[in-house]
Design a protein around this motif. Structure first.
Motif, PDB file in Angstrom:
ATOM      1  N   VAL A   1      20.484   2.519  16.164  1.00 23.66           N
ATOM      2  CA  VAL A   1      21.585   2.987  17.001  1.00 23.66           C
ATOM      3  C   VAL A   1      22.910   2.930  16.254  1.00 23.66           C
ATOM      4  O   VAL A   1      23.745   3.819  16.374  1.00 23.66           O
ATOM      5  CB  VAL A   1      21.652   2.125  18.289  1.00 23.66           C
ATOM      6  N   MET A   2      23.115   1.885  15.502  1.00 23.17           N
ATOM      7  CA  MET A   2      24.378   1.690  14.790  1.00 23.17           C
ATOM      8  C   MET A   2      24.110   1.183  13.387  1.00 23.17           C
ATOM      9  O   MET A   2      23.157   0.440  13.140  1.00 23.17           O
ATOM     10  CB  MET A   2      25.263   0.649  15.498  1.00 23.17           C
ATOM     11  N   ASP A   3      25.008   1.569  12.466  1.00 24.07           N
ATOM     12  CA  ASP A   3      25.049   0.914  11.168  1.00 24.07           C
ATOM     13  C   ASP A   3      26.243  -0.042  11.167  1.00 24.07           C
ATOM     14  O   ASP A   3      26.919  -0.222  12.190  1.00 24.07           O
ATOM     15  CB  ASP A   3      25.137   1.943  10.035  1.00 24.07           C
ATOM     16  N   GLY A   4      26.509  -0.673  10.024  1.00 26.58           N
ATOM     17  CA  GLY A   4      27.613  -1.637   9.972  1.00 26.58           C
ATOM     18  C   GLY A   4      28.945  -1.004  10.308  1.00 26.58           C
ATOM     19  O   GLY A   4      29.760  -1.590  11.039  1.00 26.58           O
ATOM     20  N   GLY A   5      29.211   0.199   9.773  1.00 27.31           N
ATOM     21  CA  GLY A   5      30.465   0.874  10.066  1.00 27.31           C
ATOM     22  C   GLY A   5      30.608   1.199  11.538  1.00 27.31           C
ATOM     23  O   GLY A   5      31.695   1.098  12.116  1.00 27.31           O
ATOM     24  N   GLY A   6      29.519   1.593  12.183  1.00 29.62           N
ATOM     25  CA  GLY A   6      29.558   1.882  13.606  1.00 29.62           C
ATOM     26  C   GLY A   6      29.825   0.639  14.430  1.00 29.62           C
ATOM     27  O   GLY A   6      30.586   0.667  15.408  1.00 29.62           O
ATOM     28  N   ALA A   7      29.183  -0.470  14.063  1.00 32.73           N
ATOM     29  CA  ALA A   7      29.403  -1.718  14.788  1.00 32.73           C
ATOM     30  C   ALA A   7      30.837  -2.195  14.616  1.00 32.73           C
ATOM     31  O   ALA A   7      31.447  -2.734  15.552  1.00 32.73           O
ATOM     32  CB  ALA A   7      28.418  -2.781  14.308  1.00 32.73           C
ATOM     33  N   MET A   8      31.405  -1.992  13.407  1.00 32.74           N
ATOM     34  CA  MET A   8      32.808  -2.336  13.190  1.00 32.74           C
ATOM     35  C   MET A   8      33.707  -1.540  14.134  1.00 32.74           C
ATOM     36  O   MET A   8      34.651  -2.072  14.735  1.00 32.74           O
ATOM     37  CB  MET A   8      33.199  -2.044  11.733  1.00 32.74           C
ATOM     38  N   LEU A   9      33.425  -0.264  14.272  1.00 29.75           N
ATOM     39  CA  LEU A   9      34.229   0.596  15.136  1.00 29.75           C
ATOM     40  C   LEU A   9      34.126   0.138  16.588  1.00 29.75           C
ATOM     41  O   LEU A   9      35.118   0.049  17.315  1.00 29.75           O
ATOM     42  CB  LEU A   9      33.773   2.036  14.964  1.00 29.75           C
ATOM     43  N   TRP A  10      32.907  -0.168  17.025  1.00 35.18           N
ATOM     44  CA  TRP A  10      32.683  -0.592  18.407  1.00 35.18           C
ATOM     45  C   TRP A  10      33.414  -1.896  18.707  1.00 35.18           C
ATOM     46  O   TRP A  10      34.106  -2.016  19.722  1.00 35.18           O
ATOM     47  CB  TRP A  10      31.176  -0.735  18.640  1.00 35.18           C
ATOM     48  N   GLN A  11      33.300  -2.886  17.820  1.00 37.50           N
ATOM     49  CA  GLN A  11      33.932  -4.169  18.099  1.00 37.50           C
ATOM     50  C   GLN A  11      35.453  -4.046  18.140  1.00 37.50           C
ATOM     51  O   GLN A  11      36.127  -4.709  18.939  1.00 37.50           O
ATOM     52  CB  GLN A  11      33.514  -5.235  17.071  1.00 37.50           C
ATOM     53  N   THR A  12      36.017  -3.151  17.302  1.00 43.25           N
ATOM     54  CA  THR A  12      37.463  -2.953  17.327  1.00 43.25           C
ATOM     55  C   THR A  12      37.914  -2.401  18.679  1.00 43.25           C
ATOM     56  O   THR A  12      38.944  -2.813  19.227  1.00 43.25           O
ATOM     57  CB  THR A  12      37.892  -2.005  16.198  1.00 43.25           C
ATOM     58  N   GLN A  13      37.122  -1.481  19.240  1.00 41.61           N
ATOM     59  CA  GLN A  13      37.479  -0.904  20.540  1.00 41.61           C
ATOM     60  C   GLN A  13      37.344  -1.929  21.662  1.00 41.61           C
ATOM     61  O   GLN A  13      38.122  -1.923  22.622  1.00 41.61           O
ATOM     62  CB  GLN A  13      36.606   0.318  20.821  1.00 41.61           C
ATOM     63  N   VAL A  14      36.377  -2.827  21.562  1.00 43.90           N
ATOM     64  CA  VAL A  14      36.251  -3.883  22.568  1.00 43.90           C
ATOM     65  C   VAL A  14      37.497  -4.757  22.583  1.00 43.90           C
ATOM     66  O   VAL A  14      38.035  -5.107  23.654  1.00 43.90           O
ATOM     67  CB  VAL A  14      34.985  -4.724  22.317  1.00 43.90           C
ATOM     68  N   PHE A  15      37.997  -5.098  21.389  1.00 41.65           N
ATOM     69  CA  PHE A  15      39.199  -5.945  21.343  1.00 41.65           C
ATOM     70  C   PHE A  15      40.444  -5.180  21.782  1.00 41.65           C
ATOM     71  O   PHE A  15      41.363  -5.769  22.355  1.00 41.65           O
ATOM     72  CB  PHE A  15      39.372  -6.544  19.944  1.00 41.65           C
ATOM     73  N   ARG A  16      40.489  -3.883  21.527  1.00 38.74           N
ATOM     74  CA  ARG A  16      41.595  -3.089  22.052  1.00 38.74           C
ATOM     75  C   ARG A  16      41.592  -3.161  23.582  1.00 38.74           C
ATOM     76  O   ARG A  16      42.645  -3.330  24.217  1.00 38.74           O
ATOM     77  CB  ARG A  16      41.491  -1.634  21.592  1.00 38.74           C
ATOM     78  N   ALA A  17      40.429  -3.024  24.163  1.00 41.43           N
ATOM     79  CA  ALA A  17      40.329  -3.102  25.613  1.00 41.43           C
ATOM     80  C   ALA A  17      40.700  -4.495  26.119  1.00 41.43           C
ATOM     81  O   ALA A  17      41.348  -4.648  27.165  1.00 41.43           O
ATOM     82  CB  ALA A  17      38.917  -2.727  26.064  1.00 41.43           C
ATOM     83  N   LEU A  18      40.315  -5.543  25.388  1.00 43.86           N
ATOM     84  CA  LEU A  18      40.681  -6.903  25.777  1.00 43.86           C
ATOM     85  C   LEU A  18      42.191  -7.099  25.791  1.00 43.86           C
ATOM     86  O   LEU A  18      42.733  -7.839  26.621  1.00 43.86           O
ATOM     87  CB  LEU A  18      40.047  -7.910  24.807  1.00 43.86           C
ATOM     88  N   ARG A  19      42.877  -6.444  24.866  1.00 44.61           N
ATOM     89  CA  ARG A  19      44.344  -6.552  24.801  1.00 44.61           C
ATOM     90  C   ARG A  19      45.039  -5.616  25.782  1.00 44.61           C
ATOM     91  O   ARG A  19      46.264  -5.592  25.851  1.00 44.61           O
ATOM     92  CB  ARG A  19      44.829  -6.257  23.377  1.00 44.61           C
ATOM     93  N   GLY A  20      44.266  -4.820  26.486  1.00 46.38           N
ATOM     94  CA  GLY A  20      44.862  -3.884  27.418  1.00 46.38           C
ATOM     95  C   GLY A  20      45.394  -2.628  26.766  1.00 46.38           C
ATOM     96  O   GLY A  20      46.173  -1.883  27.378  1.00 46.38           O
ATOM     97  N   GLU A  21      44.965  -2.348  25.537  1.00 47.45           N
ATOM     98  CA  GLU A  21      45.418  -1.152  24.832  1.00 47.45           C
ATOM     99  C   GLU A  21      44.445   0.003  25.095  1.00 47.45           C
ATOM    100  O   GLU A  21      43.262  -0.232  25.365  1.00 47.45           O
ATOM    101  CB  GLU A  21      45.495  -1.421  23.329  1.00 47.45           C
ATOM    102  N   PRO A  22      44.911   1.249  24.999  1.00 49.35           N
ATOM    103  CA  PRO A  22      43.985   2.377  25.162  1.00 49.35           C
ATOM    104  C   PRO A  22      42.918   2.355  24.073  1.00 49.35           C
ATOM    105  O   PRO A  22      43.217   2.118  22.902  1.00 49.35           O
ATOM    106  CB  PRO A  22      44.894   3.600  25.032  1.00 49.35           C
ATOM    107  N   VAL A  23      41.674   2.587  24.457  1.00 46.86           N
ATOM    108  CA  VAL A  23      40.596   2.625  23.468  1.00 46.86           C
ATOM    109  C   VAL A  23      40.576   3.997  22.814  1.00 46.86           C
ATOM    110  O   VAL A  23      41.009   4.997  23.393  1.00 46.86           O
ATOM    111  CB  VAL A  23      39.228   2.307  24.106  1.00 46.86           C
ATOM    112  N   GLU A  24      40.084   4.026  21.606  1.00 44.59           N
ATOM    113  CA  GLU A  24      39.991   5.270  20.847  1.00 44.59           C
ATOM    114  C   GLU A  24      38.525   5.667  20.788  1.00 44.59           C
ATOM    115  O   GLU A  24      37.703   4.945  20.233  1.00 44.59           O
ATOM    116  CB  GLU A  24      40.564   5.069  19.443  1.00 44.59           C
ATOM    117  N   GLY A  25      38.203   6.779  21.359  1.00 49.19           N
ATOM    118  CA  GLY A  25      36.810   7.163  21.491  1.00 49.19           C
ATOM    119  C   GLY A  25      36.097   7.378  20.177  1.00 49.19           C
ATOM    120  O   GLY A  25      36.697   7.703  19.149  1.00 49.19           O
ATOM    121  N   ALA A  26      34.792   7.188  20.215  1.00 49.03           N
ATOM    122  CA  ALA A  26      33.906   7.472  19.080  1.00 49.03           C
ATOM    123  C   ALA A  26      32.638   8.056  19.672  1.00 49.03           C
ATOM    124  O   ALA A  26      31.590   7.414  19.727  1.00 49.03           O
ATOM    125  CB  ALA A  26      33.622   6.210  18.278  1.00 49.03           C
ATOM    126  N   ALA A  27      32.757   9.292  20.133  1.00 45.45           N
ATOM    127  CA  ALA A  27      31.674   9.883  20.928  1.00 45.45           C
ATOM    128  C   ALA A  27      30.873  10.933  20.191  1.00 45.45           C
ATOM    129  O   ALA A  27      30.059  11.639  20.805  1.00 45.45           O
ATOM    130  CB  ALA A  27      32.267  10.491  22.200  1.00 45.45           C
TER     131      ALA A  27
END
Length: 979
Positions: free
Chosen positions: A100-126
């Motif tokens: 489902v994911m490689d390392g680069g994909g997992a890096m992207l996903w975790q960054t978006q989770v923390f953006r959401a935790l901070r209340g910032e708009p997430v940047e899609g990767a669809a």
């Protein structure tokens, strides 16, 4: 196999907030919600689960937990999930099925989770593109054909399916944190693994294909790979050159999926892999012996992680590392973050596996950071005595010599008994106002007996003191007291009549203290870890910051400095520095804790210093080199001085020689060094006019209880003789900055082994004999085409001119251009800037010649005796850049400089032949892009020959080397061949 990224940090994360953030991020990154339907992955619309555990569920030393072994198949279990391990440190693990994911994909996903935790708009990767589709698009973009798919693997045909072990795969993970970010780390590790690791043979290096399709945002598995064969006699530069060739030839597109295994029924495929896995556990060499695996390891470099992007207001990330899946070969993952390199190994557990992995990690660490470089200066120093408090030491000295003179000044002399009684009166007055252990008391005073008595009174009350020079403007005093949150401030006349107290801070006059009234003050008990004083320093931040220093740190300094400087009961030490400068601590503590006497110098100028040295019977003093120069030039005719401690800035040999002549051959001149953030000073060197022939006097080795490390701008330990920033460790390192946890975290850091150190910002060099010499400041440094320029070295050269008395060199910013050097000169009116520029040009490289030379009547100094740059004129204000940098390049070098300019996005006019591609920010792929462009546009038809010279370029990636190779290859072409 699963991809697992671990974010480690301090603070907490609310589980419910994390679940909401995962839901938000997974909506924008639907690849995290994939489930398996038959042979396909589809968006199941199910939010990845967040599992919460405590520290007992996660063995941090072994990186072992049942939570990390649960397979993520995407069928009856999810394909992605998040594990939150609470404790100290807190760890968040992002887990995903590798399909489902490689390392680069997992890096992207975790960054978006923390953006959401901070209340910032997430940047899609669809993006729904598959690996095969990404490869096709890259091939179209490059105008090449994809290679055919590989034939069915022998694995598919040769593996019997009987006796498949049951249960989860037995995995082993190990982690090693290495100081610094290391260029060509992948190549260096590949060589170690292929030739000396637990398994030898070719190495697989995954390549993130997102880089080849700008704008592609997907969390999917879109990694290609190249296979590198390594010979026994290859060094890392050979491996690095081969990796660049593989990338340049697009071999990563050859790693196309074999469709045959994917068409097998899933139960059969799972049974096949369980059987292989079980046999590999029993015999680590099983796979390679039977041809089932033809690589020694898989080594993934996941890039550099910005830890600030993985934090919240309540959680600060301190590291990020990967725990790879365990395939047919060991898997190594590399992540760079916060000036460190995290290397992890995933391997099948089995007989001796842990020892073999640890041995491999030892070799990798030694490859990137040689053990000899990691040994700190100061190691092996004699053990320190048990710690105690300063007031306890003074009480012991008062009991030994109550009638000896402790302070002798313009107002008379105080014995030790009188000093103790007066300090006790100050302590009693403070105690009556609610001051005690843990409090901070301001002290606005000059160099006087009253000031010394007051600070000891503060210590006897169990509190800490904040010394502020009475010459400071009212506004600055208000600012410091307010920033320090001091409730009481002791004031020496005439400061008591000034408007220098902030709201909430009460003034207490030293003149009104009941010194002569009897009292029965008993010193407040304390601990060595109590705060002793706070001293404010300026710096590159522009705002003063209060350094919190503990008793144990000062006591350690006192003990070794007393011995090193020869302080005893006969010592008569001048107090010359401002009380707000920590160098004044020499006089506050050393003589008074050895039975000696302090001689305050109320006004500091050439006349008073000369009188103090000649007429006061002084035997010791601690001064800045600027003050020492003033004394040396004041016309001293006689001296009883036995020892001088020079600290606070660079001590030049010329100053030491003049001081020695003025003070007499009997006077020892000790060059001592250390930041305020490490209790006054940490090193010592006795000047030897015969042996010390360099322009700057060495500052020696760290003394007892101190250690000094030298690291470069990338956080790597440097080799002896190389330039680097000094990091101080040991008992004298301060607690931190008062009320500034952000700045404390930035400057007081930990090395990879956990050692707490302070980043000094001082550039030093370790000499062949093991001593260190000061070179300059990181924040004063000028970079020209990647080369570090040290202003102090240039100033020394300017002062060698017979008509120059003094010089200072500073970096100044030119509008629209890079910083440039400016020299300020005090000299004979007859010497011109052009003459001095020519004089320097004859002695230093072109890029070290100042762009401007400004005559000034004097070099201004701060109250602490340091250079006051703010009072010097800026010759570049409103003046455009002169454009002279980068001249002298021939046609080939100029063309190469233009390519570097476009590749690295910098001004070509600032490049010269010594410019280093890596120092200017280039990485391996940018280097490959640059080399291909040079071969295409500069060399022409000699492209392949030029690419064959990659090893030479990798070993010395300078503009001059690239230009030389380009000329050689171009000149080797047959006569008459044109471009």
């Amino acid at each position: 196999m699963d991809v697992q990224l671990c974010v480690e940090g301090e603070g907490g994360i609310d589980p419910e907030a994390l679940r909401a953030a995962v839901a938000t991020a997974s909506q924008a990154c639907p690849g995290a919600r994939l489930v398996r339907r038959g042979q396909r992955w589809v968006d199941g619309g199910i939010v990845p689960a967040v599992r919460v555990a405590d520290a007992a569920d996660f063995d941090r030393a072994r990186l072992d937990s049942p939570l990390l072994r649960t397979p993520l198949t995407g069928e009856k279990s999810p394909s992605c999930e998040v594990v939150l391990v609470q404790g100290s440190p807190t760890t968040v693990v992002f887990r995903a099925n590798h399909g489902v994911m490689d390392g680069g994909g997992a890096m992207l996903w975790q960054t978006q989770v923390f953006r959401a935790l901070r209340g910032e708009p997430v940047e899609g990767a669809a993006s729904p593109l598959t690996l095969e589709e990404v490869m096709e698009r890259i091939a179209d973009r490059l105008g090449i054909e994809l290679p055919p798919r590989a034939a069915p693997s022998p694995l598919t045909w040769r593996s019997p399916l009987g006796n498949a072990p049951k249960g989860p795969r037995r995995s082993l993970w190990r982690r090693r944190t290495i100081d610094g970010a290391h260029p060509a780390a992948t190549a260096r590790i590949v060589r170690r693994v292929a030739t000396h690791g637990p398994a030898q043979g070719p190495v697989l290096v995954p390549v993130d294909l997102r880089r080849y399709l700008p704008g592609l945002r997907t969390t999917g598995m879109v990694s290609g790979a190249v296979k590198l064969g390594v010979r026994e006699d290859d060094d890392w530069t050979d491996v690095h050159a081969e990796l660049l060739r593989a990338l340049g030839e697009h071999r990563y597109l050859a790693n196309r999926n074999d469709p045959y295994p994917m068409s097998m029924p899933l139960p059969l495929l799972r049974s096949l892999y369980r059987w292989i896995d079980g046999m590999a556990v029993q015999n680590p060499d099983f796979l390679r012996d039977r041809g089932y695996a033809d690589t020694a390891a898989c080594i993934s470099h996941l890039g550099t992680v910005d830890l600030a992007a993985l934090g919240t207001a309540a959680f600060e990330a301190t590291s990020c590392y990967a725990l790879g899946g365990v395939g047919f070969s060991p898997e190594l993952a590399i992540v760079e973050c916060q000036g460190r390199t995290e290397v992890t190994v995933a391997w099948r557990d089995g007989r001796g596996a842990a020892d073999r992995v640890e041995a491999l990690l030892d070799e990798i660490e030694d490859e990137l950071s040689p053990r000899a470089y990691r040994v700190p200066a100061g190691e092996g120093a004699r053990p320190t005595a048990p710690p105690c408090t300063l007031q306890a030491l003074l009480a012991e000295q008062v009991a030994r010599t109550p009638d000896a003179v402790a302070i002798e000044g313009a107002d008379g002399a105080l014995t030790y008994a009188e000093l103790d009684r007066r300090a006790g009166a100050v302590a009693a007055a403070l105690h009556a106002r609610g001051i005690g252990r843990g409090d901070l008391v301001g002290l606005v005073a000059g160099r006087s007996a009253a000031a010394i008595t007051a600070l000891w009174g503060v210590l006897k009350a169990g509190a800490a003191y904040l010394p502020i020079d009475e010459s400071h403007p009212d506004a600055r005093i208000v600012r410091l007291l307010a920033d320090a949150r001091a409730r009481i401030c002791l004031l020496e006349p005439p400061a008591e009549r000034r408007a220098c107290l902030p709201p909430g801070c009460a003034g207490l006059s030293l003149a009104d203290m009941p010194y002569d009234e009897p009292h029965a003050w008993q010193d407040m008990p304390g601990e060595p870890t109590d705060l002793a004083y706070v001293v404010y320093t300026s710096g590159s931040t522009g705002a003063p910051k209060g350094v919190e220093v503990e008793h144990r740190s000062v006591v350690n300094f006192v003990r070794w400095a007393t011995r090193e400087c020869g302080i005893d009961a006969s010592t008569r030490m001048l107090l010359i520095p401002s009380i707000s400068f920590d160098v004044a601590g020499y006089a506050f503590f050393l003589p008074l804790l050895a039975g000696g006497c302090v001689l305050p110098v109320r006004e500091v100028n050439a006349a008073t210093l000369r009188a103090a040295v000649e007429d006061g019977g002084a035997t010791a003093m601690a001064v800045t080199p600027s003050h020492l120069e003033l004394i040396a030039q004041s016309g001293v005719r006689r001296s009883t001085m036995r020892v001088v401690m020079a600290a606070g800035e660079l001590l030049r040999r010329s100053t030491a020689l003049r001081a020695r002549d003025a003070l007499g051959q009997q006077c020892r001149i000790l060059n001592q060094w250390g930041p305020s953030e490490a209790a006054i000073v940490n090193t010592s060197h006795e000047f030897d006019p015969v042996a010390d022939t360099d322009a700057g006097v060495p500052f020696g080795r760290p003394m007892d209880g101190n250690a000094l490390y030298v690291l470069d701008a990338r956080g790597r330990f440097v080799a002896p003789g190389e330039l680097g920033e000094a990091y101080v460790g040991g008992v004298q390192v301060a607690r931190g900055y008062r009320g500034r946890p952000d700045l404390t975290r930035e400057r007081f850091v930990r090395l990879a082994d956990g050692t707490r150190v302070y980043r000094t910002g001082d550039l030093v060099r370790r000499l062949p004999g093991g001593e260190l010499t000061f070179v300059g400041r990181v924040d004063d440094q000028v970079k020209v085409a990647g080369h570090r320029i040290e202003p102090a070295e240039i100033a020394q050269t300017v002062e060698e001119h017979p008509l120059v008395r003094q010089a200072a060199v500073l970096p100044r910013t030119r509008p629209g251009a890079a910083p440039a050097l400016c020299a300020y000169v005090v000299g004979d009116p007859g010497v011109t800037p052009d003459e001095l520029r020519g004089f320097v040009a004859e002695r230093l490289p072109r890029n070290m010649v100042p762009a401007a030379i400004v005559p000034v009547p004097e070099i201004p100094r701060t109250p602490n005796g340091k250079l006051d740059a703010a009072r010097l004129p800026d010759p570049f204000a409103g003046v455009p850049a002169d454009g002279t940098a980068g001249e002298g390049l021939d046609e080939v070098a100029a063309a190469v400089a233009g390519i570097w300019s476009r590749t690295l996005r910098l001004d070509a006019g600032l490049l010269d032949e010594r410019a280093d591609f890596h120092q200017l920010g280039g990485d391996s792929l940018l280097l490959l892009s640059m080399v291909r462009e040079v071969s295409r546009t500069v060399v022409g038809r000699g492209e392949q020959e030029f690419m064959d010279e990659l090893v030479r370029i990798v070993r010395e990636p300078t503009l001059g080397r690239v230009s030389d190779v380009a000329r050689e290859v171009r000149d080797r072409r047959p006569a008459g061949l044109t471009e």
